[in-house]
Design a protein around this motif. Sequence first.
Motif: not given
Length: 476
Positions: A325-343
């Motif tokens: 669960s902790v690993l999934d949260f870390i990955f999900s947060a990183a993936a979401y942040t990466f996507y919204v920062l894309q132009p």
Amino acid sequence: MKSKNDLKGILPLYALGTFGLQAVFGFVASFQAEFWNKMYAGLDSNILIGCAVVLFVSKLLSSLLDPVIGVWIDKSGSNLFRLVRRSILPLAFLTVLLFCYIPFERFGGKWVMYAYITLVSVLWSVAMSVSEIPMQSIISYLSKNEAGCQKLAAVTNFAKSMGQGAPPVLVTIIMLLVDLIRGADKTTDASYYIINAVTITALGVFFMVLLTRAKSAGTKSTNAQSKETATLKTMLIKLRENRNVRIVFLINVLGFARAMSNSILVQANGAFIGKIELFGKTLDTTTNATWIPFLFGNISGVAAMLVIPLINKRLKEKKTYILFSVLDFIFSAAAYTFYVLQPAQSPVRYGNGAMYMIMTFSFIGSFFMGVNQFIPLSMTAIIAHIESKRNETEYESAPYAVLTMSVKLGIALSAVVGLMIVGLSGYNQTVYQAGDITPQMQNTVMLAFMALPGISTLLSAVPAFFFKLPENNENE
């Protein structure tokens, strides 16, 4: 007590039966909302928000009926395999009915449409429970010890994962065959959906029938023989008195958003990817290529079903669930942040580049999410085993009824929140066809697709900290 050879003969059929039932469930979960979106968006521009309300109402009502179904199973004294067999025809009929297009613009308008799809959805959810509760209860019958329960939970969840992941692949194959036989320009969306519904339901029914032939109707050892029927009162008592039952309930309810990605799978394809160029052809990820973005995710999910039981054997349920669960949260947060920062003009915003990104997200996320299917059922099987030893019964239906109710509540919340977010983003079939997808719309959908599932998974790990078996069972 079942002999080793008996179990060897039953287990493959049980896995196939589980696969068949979950294939039907997976098809409805993945395509029901999109069917309404494609067929009825002209009646209501907020169709996805309306669908969210319909799904929430149907799941909530059917979950409240689960205790009644549990009582019926316990009091009937019927063979569990026979109960599954009797549930097949109603489930098959209602599944096909869900995907029958009715031109409501000529028959009463959108309010008649909403009343109709709500009624059919409620009936389908009840039919699903009538199949699923006795099928899950078979686990306790097949195994007489906790290690066996864990192994059966692993087999069940492997089959469940395969079944739920199969429909998008099957839909693609069926649509390509239909196009080859009839021609792509001669088949309407309504025809595609009904053909897929009939074909996938027939496949599910076939495997479920194989399971029901595993035991003769007169086998007494598989009869429902619980001293404690799964009434709503009994379930509330279990929730109040049994800490472990309460923990499983909270894990599924707090982790409701784990299923959100599947609830909005097709809509996410439309918002993130749209049409792709592959194999020299133009494919649409909302119709004949729904499975491609999640191909690696399905492979990763299967790998998780093989790996997680091995990890669980060493760490046990609590630590395994918390770790993943902790690993999934870390990955999900990183993936979401990466996507919204894309132009806006980023290659991962649409088309093939977006497909490769979603493939990567799905591959990693599905592996971590695999724990959600294995651990709660494994916990429930162990709880039911302990309860059956204490009460000297064949099995205890109350823990399974609580599990089913909590899963349904989680799915209901997942569907309503996920589709609400997609609807509020402005996405619908009309916007998709016009090509008016904006980065803001995509970021909002990604919130439901990646961020909220990760947060929900982390929250669900909190009650897992308190899962503890009695000392004698821990030693066993």
